[in-house]
Write an enzyme that holds these catalytic residues in place. Structure first.
Site, PDB file in Angstrom:
ATOM      1  CG  ASP A 184       6.731   3.775   2.461  1.00 14.49           C
ATOM      2  OD1 ASP A 184       6.035   3.476   1.484  1.00 14.49           O
ATOM      3  OD2 ASP A 184       6.739   3.092   3.509  1.00 14.49           O
ATOM      4  CB  SER A 185       2.323   5.064   2.327  1.00 15.24           C
ATOM      5  OG  SER A 185       2.784   3.754   2.573  1.00 15.24           O
ATOM      6  CE1 TYR A 222       0.170   7.795   0.880  1.00 15.80           C
ATOM      7  CE2 TYR A 222       1.792   7.553  -0.861  1.00 15.80           C
ATOM      8  CZ  TYR A 222       1.230   8.301   0.148  1.00 15.80           C
ATOM      9  OH  TYR A 222       1.734   9.548   0.418  1.00 15.80           O
ATOM     10  N   GLY A 223      -1.812   1.535  -0.474  1.00 14.25           N
ATOM     11  CA  GLY A 223      -1.993   0.317  -1.272  1.00 14.25           C
ATOM     12  C   GLY A 223      -3.428  -0.004  -1.638  1.00 14.25           C
ATOM     13  CB  CYS A 231       5.913   3.791  -1.466  1.00 16.79           C
ATOM     14  SG  CYS A 231       4.228   3.160  -1.383  1.00 16.79           S
ATOM     15  CB  THR A 239       1.538   1.403  -3.518  1.00 13.49           C
ATOM     16  OG1 THR A 239       1.413   0.249  -2.684  1.00 13.49           O
ATOM     17  CG2 THR A 239       0.207   1.717  -4.147  1.00 13.49           C
ATOM     18  CD  GLU A 293       2.310   0.642   9.933  1.00 17.10           C
ATOM     19  OE1 GLU A 293       2.344   1.344  10.957  1.00 17.10           O
ATOM     20  OE2 GLU A 293       2.797   0.996   8.842  1.00 17.10           O
ATOM     21  CB  CYS A 306       4.469  -4.601   0.252  1.00 13.11           C
ATOM     22  SG  CYS A 306       3.868  -3.578   1.620  1.00 13.11           S
ATOM     23  CB  THR A 307       8.256  -0.646   1.916  1.00 16.69           C
ATOM     24  OG1 THR A 307       6.953  -0.092   1.942  1.00 16.69           O
ATOM     25  CG2 THR A 307       9.002  -0.136   0.724  1.00 16.69           C
ATOM     26  CG  HIS A 308       4.714  -2.237   5.890  1.00 17.80           C
ATOM     27  ND1 HIS A 308       4.684  -1.149   5.064  1.00 17.80           N
ATOM     28  CD2 HIS A 308       4.303  -1.799   7.102  1.00 17.80           C
ATOM     29  CE1 HIS A 308       4.276  -0.099   5.738  1.00 17.80           C
ATOM     30  NE2 HIS A 308       4.039  -0.460   6.981  1.00 17.80           N
TER      31      HIS A 308
HETATM   32  N1  DGL Z   1       4.417   1.359   1.415  1.00 24.73           N
HETATM   33  C1  DGL Z   1       3.391   0.535   0.800  1.00 24.73           C
HETATM   34  C2  DGL Z   1       4.027  -0.305  -0.298  1.00 24.73           C
HETATM   35  O1  DGL Z   1       5.200  -0.574  -0.299  1.00 24.73           O
HETATM   36  C3  DGL Z   1       2.718  -0.369   1.824  1.00 24.73           C
HETATM   37  C4  DGL Z   1       1.825   0.349   2.796  1.00 24.73           C
HETATM   38  C5  DGL Z   1       0.667   1.070   2.126  1.00 24.73           C
HETATM   39  O2  DGL Z   1      -0.259   0.419   1.614  1.00 24.73           O
HETATM   40  O3  DGL Z   1       0.705   2.285   2.110  1.00 24.73           O
HETATM   41  O4  DGL Z   1       3.324  -0.690  -1.206  1.00 24.73           O
END
Ligand code: DGL
Length: 283
Positions: free
Chosen positions: A12-13, A44-45, A75, A77, A160, A192-194
């Site tokens: 993941d990012s 990354y988004g 991730c 994205t 975060e 989104c994983t968050h």
């Molecule tokens: N991991 C990214 C996602 O699931 C979220 C965080 C990012 O933007 O890198 O899209």
């Protein structure tokens, strides 16, 4: 045939993909996992598809060098904008989170009473929403449901920071959800994983805005189900019992200390040791 005791590679990012690791460990407690969080280049988004693909190739290379038997792209994205390219380029199975998330959303809509004409709403990063990956994946499962999406970029830094409840996250969630609910969304996909860490708040705000039940779905469990199905379909031998307890190796590209301090919250348990690697040095 991949070795049963080779680890699964998950990337993941940053931190969010640990929600997928948590689901994988519940579904497959004997599997070893190597996790890479590209904390030097998160988020990354907000980046272009070309940049996300380049970053994703670098993450994949590191995990492949560590002998993983499959890659789980945790991730959204990367899954939304780069999965097809990774699958075409790499010589190992690559599983993403968008297809399982789409399946979970369609299933959740089917289980809702009085859902006739209801839509599926997707919250995600700018990259995920702009890619149209969720509407495409849902459209492959059913042509009868309309999908509406909203980019919710502020939710990533809130998570975060550990701001999961209170006035600020509530206002942000309300602002992002309101147009989806007004458009008739009765299922909200956490694209989104968050966002799974904000699921209780998102559920509560969505139900209040809609005045009816709104299902909130997270792709982590559905992704773990896909990994289990792949292991069964390919008849990959189970990881040997002797290798238990299964290890979780966590690699990051920057700030291992702060990653470790937050990791327990995403994993739902004790934080693992975290090592730092330099992606450029691995080229
Ligand atoms: N991991 C990214 C996602 O699931 C979220 C965080 C990012 O933007 O890198 O899209």
């Amino acid at each position: 045939m991949p070795r049963g005791d080779a680890p699964l590679g998950v990337f993941d990012s940053g931190l969010g993909g640990l929600t997928v690791v948590r689901a994988l460990r519940q579904a497959l407690p004997r599997e070893r996992i190597v996790y890479l969080g590209d904390t030097a280049r998160v988020p990354y988004g907000t980046r272009s598809a070309e940049t996300v693909l380049r970053y994703a190739r670098g993450c994949a290379r590191v995990l492949i060098e560590r002998g993983v038997k499959a890659l789980v792209v945790a991730c959204n994205t990367v899954s939304a904008v780069a999965l097809d390219m990774l699958r075409a380029e790499l010589d190992l199975p690559v599983l993403g989170v968008v297809e399982p998330g789409a399946r979970a959303a369609v299933g959740a809509l089917g289980r809702l009473a009085d859902a006739g004409g209801a839509r599926i709403g997707v919250l995600g990063t700018q990259g995920t929403i702009a890619s149209g990956a969720y509407p495409r994946a849902i459209g492959r499962l059913t042509t009868r449901v309309e999908v509406v999406g909203a980019a919710a970029p502020l939710l990533v830094p809130l998570v975060e920071e550990g701001w999961l409840e209170g006035e600020v996250p509530r206002l942000a969630v309300e602002r992002y959800l309101a147009p989806l609910v007004a458009a008739g969304a009765r299922v909200i996909v956490l694209g989104c994983t968050h966002y799974p860490l904000l699921a209780p708040l998102i559920s509560e705000v969505a139900a209040r805005l809609a005045g009816v039940e709104v299902a909130v779905v997270d792709s982590a469990v559905a992704t773990a189900d896909d990994v289990v199905a792949w292991i069964d379909d390919e008849r990959i031998p189970s990881a040997p019992v002797a290798s238990a307890p299964a290890t979780l190796d966590v690699l990051v590209t920057d700030r291992p200390g702060s990653f470790q301090a937050m990791a327990g919250r995403f994993l739902g348990g004790t934080a693992p040791d975290v090592s730092q690697i330099d992606l450029a040095a691995q080229a």
